[in-house]
Design a protein around this motif. Structure first.
Motif, short mmCIF file in Angstrom:
data_model
loop_
_atom_site.label_atom_id
_atom_site.label_comp_id
_atom_site.label_asym_id
_atom_site.label_seq_id
_atom_site.Cartn_x
_atom_site.Cartn_y
_atom_site.Cartn_z
N LEU A 1 0.83 -1.21 0.00
CA LEU A 1 0.00 0.00 0.00
C LEU A 1 0.86 1.26 0.00
CD1 LEU A 1 -2.64 -1.28 2.56
CD2 LEU A 1 -3.12 -0.72 0.18
N VAL A 2 1.95 1.25 0.76
CA VAL A 2 2.85 2.41 0.76
C VAL A 2 3.50 2.58 -0.61
CG1 VAL A 2 4.87 3.43 1.84
CG2 VAL A 2 3.27 2.17 3.23
N ARG A 3 3.89 1.47 -1.24
CA ARG A 3 4.45 1.54 -2.59
C ARG A 3 3.42 2.14 -3.56
NH1 ARG A 3 8.52 -1.55 -5.45
NH2 ARG A 3 8.82 -2.85 -3.61
N LEU A 4 2.16 1.72 -3.43
CA LEU A 4 1.09 2.25 -4.28
C LEU A 4 0.97 3.76 -4.11
CD1 LEU A 4 -1.41 1.80 -6.10
CD2 LEU A 4 -2.72 1.33 -4.04
N ALA A 5 0.94 4.22 -2.84
CA ALA A 5 0.84 5.66 -2.59
C ALA A 5 2.05 6.41 -3.15
CB ALA A 5 0.70 5.91 -1.08
N ARG B 1 -8.95 4.21 -0.22
CA ARG B 1 -8.66 5.42 0.56
C ARG B 1 -7.25 5.92 0.30
NH1 ARG B 1 -12.29 6.01 5.14
NH2 ARG B 1 -10.64 6.97 6.37
N VAL B 2 -6.30 5.01 0.08
CA VAL B 2 -4.93 5.41 -0.24
C VAL B 2 -4.89 6.12 -1.60
CG1 VAL B 2 -2.65 4.52 -0.87
CG2 VAL B 2 -3.78 3.70 1.19
N VAL B 3 -5.54 5.53 -2.61
CA VAL B 3 -5.55 6.15 -3.93
C VAL B 3 -6.23 7.51 -3.88
CG1 VAL B 3 -6.44 5.92 -6.29
CG2 VAL B 3 -5.47 3.93 -5.15
N ARG B 4 -7.35 7.62 -3.16
CA ARG B 4 -8.09 8.89 -3.09
C ARG B 4 -7.23 9.99 -2.49
NH1 ARG B 4 -12.48 7.62 0.21
NH2 ARG B 4 -13.68 6.99 -1.63
N THR B 5 -6.58 9.72 -1.35
CA THR B 5 -5.78 10.77 -0.70
C THR B 5 -4.50 11.06 -1.48
OG1 THR B 5 -4.81 9.05 0.73
CG2 THR B 5 -6.67 10.31 1.61
N ALA B 6 -3.93 10.06 -2.16
CA ALA B 6 -2.74 10.32 -2.99
C ALA B 6 -3.10 11.23 -4.16
CB ALA B 6 -2.16 9.00 -3.48
N ARG C 1 -1.31 8.33 -13.50
CA ARG C 1 -0.37 7.49 -12.75
C ARG C 1 -1.10 6.40 -12.00
NH1 ARG C 1 1.96 12.43 -11.70
NH2 ARG C 1 0.91 12.58 -9.68
N ALA C 2 -2.22 6.78 -11.37
CA ALA C 2 -2.98 5.78 -10.61
C ALA C 2 -3.48 4.67 -11.52
CB ALA C 2 -4.17 6.45 -9.90
N ALA C 3 -3.93 5.01 -12.73
CA ALA C 3 -4.40 3.98 -13.66
C ALA C 3 -3.28 3.04 -14.04
CB ALA C 3 -4.98 4.65 -14.91
N TYR C 4 -2.08 3.59 -14.32
CA TYR C 4 -0.95 2.74 -14.71
C TYR C 4 -0.54 1.82 -13.56
CZ TYR C 4 3.56 1.43 -16.69
OH TYR C 4 4.63 0.71 -17.19
N VAL C 5 -0.51 2.37 -12.34
CA VAL C 5 -0.07 1.58 -11.19
C VAL C 5 -1.11 0.52 -10.83
CG1 VAL C 5 0.55 1.70 -8.76
CG2 VAL C 5 1.35 3.46 -10.31
N LEU C 6 -2.38 0.85 -10.90
CA LEU C 6 -3.41 -0.15 -10.60
C LEU C 6 -3.39 -1.28 -11.61
CD1 LEU C 6 -6.35 2.23 -9.60
CD2 LEU C 6 -5.13 0.66 -8.10
N ARG C 7 -3.07 -0.95 -12.85
CA ARG C 7 -2.91 -2.01 -13.86
C ARG C 7 -1.69 -2.89 -13.57
NH1 ARG C 7 -3.31 1.04 -19.68
NH2 ARG C 7 -5.55 0.86 -20.10
N VAL D 1 -10.22 -0.86 -12.83
CA VAL D 1 -9.46 0.38 -12.66
C VAL D 1 -10.41 1.57 -12.73
CG1 VAL D 1 -7.69 1.86 -13.66
CG2 VAL D 1 -7.30 -0.59 -13.52
N ARG D 2 -11.36 1.54 -13.68
CA ARG D 2 -12.35 2.61 -13.79
C ARG D 2 -13.14 2.75 -12.49
NH1 ARG D 2 -13.57 4.16 -19.18
NH2 ARG D 2 -12.55 2.83 -20.75
N GLN D 3 -13.55 1.61 -11.92
CA GLN D 3 -14.33 1.65 -10.69
C GLN D 3 -13.53 2.27 -9.55
OE1 GLN D 3 -16.48 -2.03 -9.70
NE2 GLN D 3 -16.00 -2.79 -11.73
N VAL D 4 -12.26 1.88 -9.41
CA VAL D 4 -11.44 2.43 -8.33
C VAL D 4 -11.24 3.93 -8.52
CG1 VAL D 4 -9.18 2.37 -7.22
CG2 VAL D 4 -10.26 0.23 -7.91
N LEU D 5 -10.90 4.36 -9.75
CA LEU D 5 -10.67 5.78 -10.00
C LEU D 5 -11.94 6.59 -9.78
CD1 LEU D 5 -8.38 5.65 -13.17
CD2 LEU D 5 -7.73 6.09 -10.81
N SER D 6 -13.06 6.05 -10.23
CA SER D 6 -14.32 6.76 -10.04
C SER D 6 -14.63 6.91 -8.56
CB SER D 6 -15.45 6.03 -10.77
OG SER D 6 -16.69 6.66 -10.55
N ALA D 7 -14.46 5.81 -7.79
CA ALA D 7 -14.72 5.87 -6.35
C ALA D 7 -13.73 6.78 -5.63
CB ALA D 7 -14.68 4.46 -5.75
N ALA D 8 -12.52 6.94 -6.21
CA ALA D 8 -11.50 7.80 -5.59
C ALA D 8 -11.67 9.26 -5.96
CB ALA D 8 -10.11 7.33 -6.00
#
Length: 650
Positions: free
Chosen positions: A44-48, A102-107, A161-167, A177-184
């Motif tokens: 999770l820290v790497r993702l952020a 929550r990590v993706v949203r705040t990042a 960046r978030a889309a590339y990393v989530l992939r 990925v669309r669902q996560v980005l939309s929710a974030a």
């Protein structure tokens, strides 16, 4: 059956009853979210870190990534969309999905520009905690490929960046990925995916140390400003003036007596003795033949520059006082302070395009390297070596260049060879040895296990004994063994090589963790239902030099499968080790007929197994096979012959 048909880890994860209902938004308890955060904290820290903009600076990105991840824990029960992760051990876990969201949203919030009106969001401010006073922390430097990927990512928007990393890191399909980005809170997830398409696909590099904010290097910040005593400040200022004068002399390009070292701040007789190259300890050339000890202390000094007092003085001075430009690294649990007394010289010579000095103080190995044409870019690396015996003191890494590794071998090594651990029948290729220095050999691959095709290791011959050592990104290569804990032996025979072959690439998961040795033990074979053959269960345990933090992985290989799949993973526990050789693990497996089963296995001495939670089953013996539903989660327990109870590895 191919490895992708295995759903790793759920059977050994904590039981959650019937799980969540598809189509509904599950409610996540704080305890469940905390468990997911603690278990997957490094990921999770790497993702952020990857989603945060690079213009924050590496040090602030590290602290911000940790702060955002720690603040992702909700304060109470929370509803989260069902967006399952695709990596091993996280599939279908709503707790992990909530924390990741929550990590993706705040990042993403942290990367947005400050508003002209109104107060900034908390994520846009420098983190109050965690805070390290007096130090700058940043990940280890990678190679050209990692640098290029970081530059590509820095050119993207936050959602891109978030889309590339989530992939790449989370291995989510585009729809999820669309669902996560939309929710974030991303305004246009489709545009973010289109941006990510413009970046060359290098998903394997996302798992490299370059982007690991949990494996850090440290540098001092404002040392002079933090010195409170006038006398110490005057001494430091005088030292800086002297160094400046030396640099101003003709030919003064940083090649002064101490090179890239920081200026001395205090006089100390013992410290000065440790910096005198004339007092370096050197073992006699044949000391290892008669000494009661066979470790690094009996290595003779080798290399063509052992008489270069200038080089040795610079190495000692940088060890005692590394300057701000020195690239410093150390294995976990290794102190980086100067030696207490004169250390022992093991090597001084030219290695490829650098001058290298290797020293030891009995507890640590220190490697100093500088370019042939100056001291700019000097590097200092440390590794623990206390308690090393003949088996562990077989070789040291001299240098890595263009993906190749060159070693300095022990004086008792008579032959060196290169072997592909993933291909046990391929044989070994001899390496030239010159005064203990090997010819360069290809280093292990760095791709993800699913794409790993080979894993090159160093084979050393010591009399009639053969040992395998593997480079895990540190100075001291790790020793490879095979067999039941407590009676494991070096990997030298055909049977041991065949045991290791499917699991060779899993060694990449313990890179940079201060690993001393890794043992592989096939603790069970299990007939598969629907006449699908027999599967193998292997436990790998990576022991560290510091004694704590061993990594244990139970791996499962189906018939015909090239690689093993990690079914369970634990850290800092006694399982599968000399103190507690017992191990119990389970996995959800899909047969060729399309049926799902819970498979569980334990080592010898286990009289019965039991599964509760998402699967309720029990049986005599150390193997358990039970029908299950896809995504089921269960708690495993076993009863030993002496009446003791063991739990599933987690």
């Amino acid at each position: 059956m191919q490895p992708q048909d295995v759903a790793p880890r759920p059977a050994s994860s904590p039981a959650t009853g019937t799980g969540f209902t598809p189509g509904a938004d599950p409610v996540v308890d704080v305890e469940q979210a905390e468990a997911a955060l603690v278990e997957h904290y490094p990921r999770l820290v790497r993702l952020a870190y990857l989603v945060l903009p690079s213009d924050l600076g590496r040090s602030r990105r590290v602290l911000t990534a940790h702060a955002l991840t720690q603040r992702a824990l909700p304060r109470n029960r929370t509803t989260t969309p069902v967006i399952p992760a695709q990596g091993g051990g996280r599939e279908g876990d709503p707790g992990y999905a909530l924390i990741r969201l929550r990590v993706v949203r705040t990042a993403l919030e942290a990367g947005r520009p400050l508003r002209r009106r109104g107060l900034p969001r908390r994520s846009q401010l420098p983190p109050a905690l965690p805070r390290v006073w007096g130090l700058k922390l940043f990940p280890r430097s990678g190679g050209a490929d990692e640098l290029a990927l970081d530059q590509h990512l820095s050119a993207l928007s936050g959602p891109g960046r978030a889309a590339y990393v989530l992939r790449g890191l989370e291995r989510l399909p585009d729809e999820e990925v669309r669902q996560v980005l939309s929710a974030a809170g991303a305004a246009d997830p489709g545009a973010a995916l289109a941006e990510a398409d413009e970046v060359p696909e290098a998903h394997a590099l996302l798992a490299s140390p370059e982007f690991d904010p949990c494996a850090l290097q440290a540098r001092p910040t404002d040392l002079m400003r933090r010195r409170q005593h006038t006398r110490a400040a005057l001494v430091a200022g005088a030292a800086l003036v002297v160094c400046g004068a030396l640099l101003g002399l003709p030919g003064g390009d940083g090649w002064g007596p101490d090179g890239a070292a920081a200026p001395p701040y205090a006089e100390n007789a013992a410290a000065e003795a440790a910096l005198d190259p004339g007092r370096l300890v050197e073992a006699a050339p044949g000391a290892w033949k008669t000494s009661a000890r066979t470790d690094f202390s009996v290595w003779p000094a080798r290399g063509g520059l052992t008489g270069d007092d200038g080089l040795l003085r610079r190495a000692l001075a940088v060890w005692a006082r590394p300057g701000e430009t020195v690239r410093l690294s150390a294995t976990p649990g290794t102190q980086t302070g100067g030696p207490a007394g004169p250390p022992q010289l093991l090597f001084a010579g030219e290695v490829d395009s650098a001058r290298v000095v290797i020293l030891t103080d009995g507890l640590r190995i220190a490697r100093y390297a500088e370019p042939k044409d100056g001291t700019a870019g000097a590097a200092l690396d440390f590794a623990r070596a206390d308690g090393a015996g003949r088996a562990e003191a077989g070789a040291l890494v001299l240098g890595r260049t263009d993906g190749n590794v060159r070693y300095l071998t022990a004086p008792w090594v008579t032959k060196a060879a290169e072997r592909d651990l993933a291909k046990p029948g391929a044989g070994a290729m001899d390496l030239d040895l010159t005064d203990g220095v090997t010819a360069p050999l290809a280093g292990p691959v760095r791709e993800q296990p699913g794409a790993c095709a080979s894993w090159n290791v160093l084979e050393l011959t010591d009399g009639s004994r053969t040992r395998l050592m593997t480079d895990l990104g540190e100075l001291v290569p790790a020793r490879l063994t095979a067999g039941r804990p407590g009676s494991a032996k070096d990997v030298s025979g055909a049977a041991a090589l065949r045991t290791w072959a499917p699991y060779a690439c899993s060694l990449g998961s313990v890179r940079g963790q201060g690993v001393r040795s890794v043992n592989a033990w096939q603790f069970a074979e299990q007939p598969l239902p629907d006449a699908s053959g027999t599967a193998s269960w292997v436990c790998t345990r990576a022991e560290t030099w510091r004694g704590d933090g061993p990594v244990v992985q139970a791996q499962f290989q189906t018939p015909g499968g090239r690689y093993g799949a990690v079914a369970a993973r634990a850290q800092d526990g006694p399982a599968c080790g000399p103190r507690d050789p017992q191990v119990l693990a389970g996995v959800l497996w899909k047969s060729q007929g399309g049926h799902w089963y819970l498979l569980a296995a334990a080592g010898r001495g286990t009289e019965s197994l039991k599964a509760t939670g998402g699967v309720n089953a029990s049986g005599e013996g150390r193997l358990l096979t039970a029908k299950a539903e896809q995504g089921a989660r269960a708690e495993l327990t076993g009863r030993l012959a002496d009446g003791k109870t063991i739990s599933g590895l987690r």
